[in-house]
Design an enzyme around this catalytic site. Structure first.
Site, PDB file in Angstrom:
ATOM      1  N   LYS A  43      -4.768  -1.431  -1.717  1.00  0.00           N
ATOM      2  CA  LYS A  43      -5.776  -2.099  -0.892  1.00  0.00           C
ATOM      3  C   LYS A  43      -7.151  -1.417  -0.920  1.00  0.00           C
ATOM      4  CE  LYS A  43      -4.864  -5.372   0.639  1.00  0.00           C
ATOM      5  NZ  LYS A  43      -4.879  -6.639  -0.171  1.00  0.00           N
ATOM      6  N   THR A  47      -7.581  -5.372  -7.251  1.00  0.00           N
ATOM      7  CA  THR A  47      -7.670  -6.700  -7.872  1.00  0.00           C
ATOM      8  C   THR A  47      -9.110  -6.992  -8.278  1.00  0.00           C
ATOM      9  OG1 THR A  47      -5.844  -7.387  -6.464  1.00  0.00           O
ATOM     10  CG2 THR A  47      -7.062  -9.135  -7.568  1.00  0.00           C
ATOM     11  N   HIS A 105      -0.624   2.093  -8.813  1.00  0.00           N
ATOM     12  CA  HIS A 105      -0.968   2.739  -7.545  1.00  0.00           C
ATOM     13  C   HIS A 105      -0.393   4.160  -7.508  1.00  0.00           C
ATOM     14  CE1 HIS A 105      -2.740  -0.779  -5.835  1.00  0.00           C
ATOM     15  NE2 HIS A 105      -1.615  -1.445  -5.668  1.00  0.00           N
ATOM     16  N   ARG A 127     -11.485   3.801  -1.578  1.00  0.00           N
ATOM     17  CA  ARG A 127     -12.080   3.116  -0.431  1.00  0.00           C
ATOM     18  C   ARG A 127     -11.966   4.015   0.787  1.00  0.00           C
ATOM     19  NH1 ARG A 127      -9.998  -2.892   1.556  1.00  0.00           N
ATOM     20  NH2 ARG A 127     -11.853  -3.425   2.788  1.00  0.00           N
ATOM     21  N   SER A 135      -6.887  -2.522   6.054  1.00  0.00           N
ATOM     22  CA  SER A 135      -6.517  -3.481   5.029  1.00  0.00           C
ATOM     23  C   SER A 135      -5.027  -3.369   4.681  1.00  0.00           C
ATOM     24  CB  SER A 135      -7.370  -3.245   3.780  1.00  0.00           C
ATOM     25  OG  SER A 135      -7.092  -4.225   2.806  1.00  0.00           O
ATOM     26  N   ASP A 228     -15.719 -14.203  -2.075  1.00  0.00           N
ATOM     27  CA  ASP A 228     -15.384 -15.570  -1.655  1.00  0.00           C
ATOM     28  C   ASP A 228     -14.907 -16.425  -2.824  1.00  0.00           C
ATOM     29  OD1 ASP A 228     -15.982 -14.859   0.880  1.00  0.00           O
ATOM     30  OD2 ASP A 228     -18.003 -15.700   0.894  1.00  0.00           O
ATOM     31  N   ARG A 253      -8.395 -10.652   2.443  1.00  0.00           N
ATOM     32  CA  ARG A 253      -8.649 -10.979   3.842  1.00  0.00           C
ATOM     33  C   ARG A 253     -10.148 -11.059   4.112  1.00  0.00           C
ATOM     34  NH1 ARG A 253      -8.633  -8.407   8.735  1.00  0.00           N
ATOM     35  NH2 ARG A 253      -9.060  -6.510   7.571  1.00  0.00           N
ATOM     36  N   GLY A 255     -12.606  -8.238   2.600  1.00  0.00           N
ATOM     37  CA  GLY A 255     -13.372  -7.587   1.546  1.00  0.00           C
ATOM     38  C   GLY A 255     -14.663  -6.942   2.036  1.00  0.00           C
TER      39      GLY A 255
END
Length: 291
Positions: A43, A47, A105, A127, A135, A228, A253, A255
């Site tokens: 997370k 992606t 991961h 992150r 997240s 989006d 969700r 971002g």
């Protein structure tokens, strides 16, 4: 939906069996010199980075690639083994692209050694801990391959203790950061930088990879990889994956940077910061919790 998995200790890292059942094949995976490994703590923008790399390499060679196969087939998840599906190693071995884009991961010490022997390039995305925890919490609510997350308060405590699938966030981000100091083939990116200026980060990525994309192509990739757009794209948003329950929460969700402020109480934030300082005092790695 498969039954929820239980957490157990695996070589000093908390794991679930879906990522260790195929361990021998993972460890013996034969990387090729032109493979690109996309590595992250869960997370953290995996992606997103996968999608950008896929566009950089293949959008002009195979224009229908983005619409014909989901991202988890175009960029296989190396360590996954879920019953009735091909394993991550099988998917990676069957890729016919050059380079092969492969996601993991795994913390740095568990990565198959052939990636280091072949001197493969690695794109690592990190992150900030607070947003990452939030997240991950929403992801664990909807992802049946992971243990039941329980309430936010207990979850945050486990995050602090590193009792998460793929282990401690702190160990993960610092482990890869330390390895980068001796491996110039690791490009270390920050989710916050990507949110702040996606175009700039794509330029840096192109310099690292040595790709020759034109300014127009890069602009097109920047536009296509906006959150989006990806969230609406069924080939990118994981809506085709049966172990995820989108009625609970979408895979993509928000971002955003700073959503942690909608989840952490003042007391939680202060306690978290105190612990964070201790755990991160010996590293030069620095994060932003707002942009």
């Amino acid at each position: 939906m498969p039954p929820r998995a239980n957490l157990f200790d695996f070589h000093g890292v908390s794991m679930v069996h879906y990522f260790t059942d195929n361990w021998e094949k993972i460890q013996n995976f034969k990387a090729r010199p032109d493979d690109i490994l996309i590595a992250t703590y869960p997370k953290a923008g995996t992606t997103w980075a996968s999608y950008i790399l896929d566009l950089l390499y293949f959008s002009h060679k195979q224009p229908d690639r983005q619409t014909s196969a989901p991202i988890h087939e175009r960029v296989p998840f190396l360590e996954i083994q879920i019953p009735c599906f091909p394993t991550g190693t099988e998917l990676a071995d069957s890729l016919e692209t050059s380079p092969r884009l492969i996601k993991t991961h795994l913390p740095v010490q568990l990565v198959p050694k052939s990636f280091w022997e072949q001197n493969c390039r690695v794109v690592y995305v990190a992150r900030n801990a607070k947003d990452n925890a939030v997240s991950y919490f929403h992801f664990d609510r909807m992802n049946h391959a992971h243990p039941e997350p329980g309430d936010w308060n207990g979850y945050l405590q486990r995050f602090i203790e590193g009792k998460m699938v793929f282990g401690s966030w702190y160990d993960h981000v610092t482990g890869w950061w330390e390895r980068k100091q001796s491996h110039p083939n690791i490009h270390y990116m920050f989710f916050e930088d990507m949110v702040e200026d996606t175009g700039r980060e794509i330029n840096k990525l192109c310099s690292f990879l040595g790709t020759t994309s034109t300014a127009d192509e890069k602009e097109q990739i920047r536009a296509m990889s906006q959150f989006d757009n990806m969230k609406k794209d069924d080939m990118a948003n994981y809506s085709t994956v049966p172990i995820m329950d989108f009625k609970i929460s979408p895979f993509m969700r928000k971002g955003k940077v700073g959503d942690w402020k909608n989840h952490f109480t003042v007391a939680q934030s202060e306690e978290f910061d105190e612990d964070y300082k201790k755990k991160m005092k010996n590293t030069t790695l620095q994060f932003r919790t707002e942009v």
